[in-house]
Structures are given as structure tokens and as C-alpha cells.
Write an enzyme that holds these catalytic residues in place. Structure first.
Site, short mmCIF file in Angstrom:
data_model
loop_
_atom_site.label_atom_id
_atom_site.label_comp_id
_atom_site.label_asym_id
_atom_site.label_seq_id
_atom_site.Cartn_x
_atom_site.Cartn_y
_atom_site.Cartn_z
N HIS A 170 0.84 -1.21 0.00
CA HIS A 170 0.00 0.00 0.00
C HIS A 170 0.87 1.25 0.00
O HIS A 170 0.45 2.30 0.47
CB HIS A 170 -0.94 0.02 1.21
N SER A 291 14.82 20.79 -17.10
CA SER A 291 13.56 21.50 -17.29
C SER A 291 13.83 22.75 -18.11
O SER A 291 14.87 23.39 -17.97
CB SER A 291 12.98 21.89 -15.93
N LYS A 297 16.05 21.47 -11.91
CA LYS A 297 15.40 20.18 -12.13
C LYS A 297 16.31 19.16 -12.82
O LYS A 297 17.09 19.48 -13.69
CB LYS A 297 14.15 20.35 -13.00
N GLU A 304 9.53 7.79 -16.77
CA GLU A 304 8.16 8.21 -17.09
C GLU A 304 7.74 7.68 -18.46
O GLU A 304 6.58 7.31 -18.67
CB GLU A 304 8.07 9.73 -17.04
#
Ligand code: ARG
Length: 472
Positions: A170, A291, A297, A304
Site C-alpha cells: 500500500h 527543465s 530540475k 516516465e
């Protein structure tokens, strides 16, 4: 070759297709644009030429072409293959798909012998044969890319053999696990993916060549002979099944979709691990992106995209299944829609596999931070309950008692370990809270601790070796 020239861009002098004998006017441009498939099926050229060469040898064996014609055709097919490899193959108007383009060119180069190539063959058995040959190679190349990724995962484990981290259920910290054990939990599914792809190869390894349009031929052809030439296990038993079956494409797309789902779960994990919140791992600069606005970043796009591409792979499977649903026997042009999903899934999954392999190779694991998280004293709650069980307390009572202590600690805002140490009946169990103690206690077969890992590691090595053997 390549691209999708519209009708008007192609040489008007070649306006006729190979099947135009029966027709008095050429195909409408809109139909041409809808139905041509050369623009994407040209990637099948090598497999189509291989299938055609076997067919020609079969015709010779059956006495339908002479020795000389056969030799000329084989040489011609080799020339055409070279033209494709050099990017020099010129598509003509009327070259509806790669199959017709190759036959048309062979006829141009070999003259009358070329006109015999399609004897006792239809594009229906031809395309099925070509696509099986293509898929047979594709599943092997995907499987070998998977084994590269497996190697990279094993190397991460080998670099941090005693590192451990919290295992989650979980997405809540649950129990400590060795990093090697955690990584192996990704390797086992990947090995099943290899197995599945190679199972698909077994089932698809049947030749449809000789089925003709749907019902075979009156000519004395030798399907078993051509099947053997092409390395198929056997020839088809039923000509209608041979031309209409695309189970092998569906199976491959499923295998790749499931592989993609495994990769997406690994991707999601890398996203978590490399977040500032977890910070268990960083990827090399060459496997992260910046970024356009935020200078600080370092984004984990590889992970992803591994996650994102899985949607497309599932979509490709769905697309084919829906195409096949309700199709009457035998060949229908709908079946041409089998190719783009297949080509796309193979290409995309290989891209993901290669990038993920590189990402894991570049991964630096923050073993101290992960270990600190895994030594969270709450993770020893089950160990305390199990000690009580060893002393004869029924598990449900032990669970209840320890649960109450965890609740107390929570209420008092002190560590669970402190509550245990202050309890005169339980303070003798304080060793449970030592760093790494809970991990060492994971001793049952297949468990996440170091002693159980020894056995698992052997089984894993054997399984990887078996996959390699099966692949070679
Ligand atoms: N390009 C077609 C395909 O991919 C080849 C078969 C065409 N057969 C036919 N009867 N029109 O399925």
C-alpha cells in the site's frame, strides 16, 4: 522506398497493379491511399524475400519451374534484397504492398521466369508466411533485449550486495528487504516475459505457405518442403486457418503489452526512488533531462516514458483483437491492420528496454538513506509479535498486544522501541531494534533477508541461464 507516396507522385506509366487484368479502370486515388501498405510494410522485405525464395525452390522441386529459372529467380531475389538494403529500391505505382513490389521487380529483372513466381501462391499465404518469419525474429530480439536489462538489474544488486530498503505494501513501509531481493522481484517477471515470447515462437513456427488464397491449389506443390526450408516445425494442416490465423500476432502483442506493464512498474518505482521525498537513488546525467524553465530540475523522463509507453502497447493489442473480432473466414483485408500495431509495439518496447537498461547501469543507490528508512523501528512490530509466538502466544493475541503498543507510542509521540524497552515484560526483546536485525530475521524460504537470498540467488542464476539456453 519508405514514406507513402500518393498515387500522383508515382510514375504514371506504371499505373497497373499486378492484378489489373480483370479491371477496366484504375483504382480511385482515395481507395489507393486507403489500401496501399507499402508505406509501412516495406520493413518486411527481407522476410518476404526469404519466403519467396523458399517458394521458388518449392516450385522447382515440384517441377513447376526449371533448374535454370529457379537459379535466376534466386539470384534476382538477392539483387532485390540488396537494393532494399542500399535504400536503392524504387517503388512503382501499382506496388500496393511490399509483396507486389518484390514480385514486380523480380519480373522486371528476370523476365519470363519472374512471371512464374506467384504460381500456386496468393498474397494471402504469402503475407501470413512473411509475417510469421518476421515475428519469429522479432520475439527473439525482444527476448534478448530483456536479458540485457536483467543483466543490468543484477549488476545494480552486485554493486550493493548488502544494501537494504523498506519493502512496501500500500506504499506504506512494511518490512525490510535486501536490495538484491527487491531487484529480483523485477527480474522474475522479466524471465517469465522471455519464456512467454519463446512459447509464442513455438506456436507460431508453422508454415502457411502453400495454402494459396484460402483453399490450396490443383498444382502439385510441396508445403512440407518449403516449411522445412524456412525452418518451420511443420506446414499448416488447414488452408483456411493458415491464411486467416493471426493468433501469433495477438499473442506477441499480449506478451509485449505485459512486458510493457512490467517496465511501467519499474519506471514508476524509479520515479519514486529518484524523487526528493524518497531519494533512494539517482540516475546518471546521461539518463536524466533538464527543465526548460526550472534550472534545478533533473527529471527522470526515461522512467516516465517506460510508464507511459505501456498505454500504447496495450492499445496495440486491443486494436488487433478488435480487428480480429467477428471476422468471417478466411482472409479479409481487415487483416492488413495487423502490421502497424505489431511493428510499433516491437519498436517501442525495444526502445524502452534499451533506455531502461542504460538507466539502471547509471543508477547510484543511496544505501545509507534506504537503510535508515528500513530500520524504522515500527518495521520490527511483526518481529516482536513473532517472538511472542515462539514463546507460545497465539498469533492473534500477539498481534493485538503489539498493535496496542504501537498505538501507545503513537499517542505519546515516542518511538515504538521506547515503549517496548520501558515494558518490563518485553524489554528483553530490545535487540530486535538493532540496525539490520529485522532484515536478518527474514529467513524463511524465498524471504527478503540475506540467508534466504543465498538460495534464491542460485535459483535466479539457473533461471537466467535456462532463458539464455532457450534463446540460443
Ligand atoms: N497487404 C496485404 C495484407 O497485408 C496483402 C494481402 C492482400 N491480399 C488480398 N487478397 N488483397 O494483408
Amino acid at each position: 522506398m519508405g514514406g507513402a507516396p500518393g498515387r500522383e507522385e508515382l510514375d504514371a506509366a506504371e499505373a497497373m497493379t499486378l492484378w489489373s487484368g480483370r479491371f477496366s479502370s484504375p483504382m480511385a486515388e482515395s481507395l489507393w491511399d486507403l489500401s496501399e501498405s507499402f508505406s509501412f510494410d516495406h520493413v518486411l522485405y527481407a522476410h518476404d524475400i526469404r519466403g519467396t525464395a523458399a517458394h521458388v525452390q518449392g516450385l522447382k522441386e515440384a517441377g513447376l519451374v526449371s533448374e535454370e529459372e529457379c537459379a535466376l529467380l534466386l539470384k534476382t531475389l538477392e539483387t532485390i534484397a540488396q537494393e532494399f538494403r542500399d535504400g536503392a529500391f524504387v517503388r512503382h505505382e501499382g506496388d500496393e504492398d511490399v509483396h507486389m513490389a518484390i514480385e514486380r521487380r523480380a519480373t522486371e529483372l528476370a523476365g519470363p521466369a519472374g512471371a512464374k513466381i506467384h504460381t500456386a501462391r496468393s498474397r494471402n499465404d504469402q503475407v501470413a508466411t512473411t509475417l510469421r518469419l518476421f515475428t519469429r525474429d522479432a520475439v527473439v530480439s525482444v527476448a534478448s533485449e530483456i536479458l540485457e536489462l536483467v543483466d543490468a538489474l543484477n549488476d545494480v544488486g552486485a554493486r550493493y550486495p548488502s544494501a537494504y530498503l523498506p519493502g512496501y505494501t500500500h506504499l506504506q513501509r512494511a518490512q525490510p528487504v535486501l536490495l538484491t531481493h527487491h531487484l529480483a522481484a523485477h527480474v522474475w517477471p522479466l524471465l517469465r516475459d522471455v519464456d512467454r515470447l519463446l512459447d509464442a515462437r513455438e506456436r507460431l513456427n508453422v508454415s502457411p505457405l502453400g495454402a494459396g488464397a484460402l483453399a490450396g491449389t490443383s498444382l502439385a506443390i510441396l508445403p512440407a518442403y518449403t516449411a522445412a526450408l524456412l525452418g518451420f516445425r511443420e506446414a499448416f494442416a488447414n488452408s483456411m486457418d493458415a491464411v486467416s490465423d493471426r493468433d501469433f500476432v495477438a499473442e506477441t502483442l499480449f506478451d509485449v503489452a505485459l512486458l510493457g506493464i512490467h517496465l511501467s512498474r519499474m519506471g514508476e518505482e524509479l520515479v519514486l526512488w529518484t524523487s526528493s521525498e524518497f531519494h533512494f537513488a539517482t540516475l546518471g546525467d546521461d539518463f536524466t533531462t533538464g527543465s526548460s524553465m526550472l534550472p534545478q530540475k533533473k527529471n527522470n523522463d526515461v522512467a516516465e516514458l517506460a510508464r507511459g509507453k505501456s498505454g500504447r502497447l496495450v492499445g496495440n493489442l486491443t486494436s488487433l483483437l478488435v480487428t480480429l473480432k467477428g471476422l468471417p473466414l478466411s482472409y479479409n483485408r481487415d487483416l492488413q491492420e495487423d502490421k502497424e500495431p505489431l511493428f510499433d509495439s516491437i519498436r517501442q518496447v525495444v526502445l524502452v528496454l534499451r533506455a531502461m537498461t542504460g538507466a539502471y547501469r547509471s543508477l547510484v543507490f543511496d544505501a545509507q538513506r534506504a537503510q535508515d528508512a528500513a530500520d524504522d523501528v515500527n518495521l520490527a512490530a511483526i518481529d516482536l509479535a513473532e517472538r511472542l509466538v515462539e514463546e507460545g502466544v497465539p498469533f492473534r493475541q500477539a498481534h493485538e498486544r503489539v498493535g496496542r503498543l504501537v498505538g501507545e507510542a503513537d499517542q505519546q509521540g515516542i518511538p515504538f522501541s521506547q515503549v517496548v524497552e520501558q515494558d518490563p515484560q518485553l524489554s528483553r526483546f530490545r535487540d530486535l531494534f538493532a540496525a539490520g536485525e529485522s532484515l536478518r530475521g527474514r529467513t524463511s524460504p524465498g524471504a527478503s533477508g540475506p540467508s534466504a537470498w543465498v538460495e534464491q540467488s542460485k535459483r535466479l542464476d539457473d533461471a537466467i541461464e535456462a532463458a539464455r539456453q532457450r534463446l540460443s
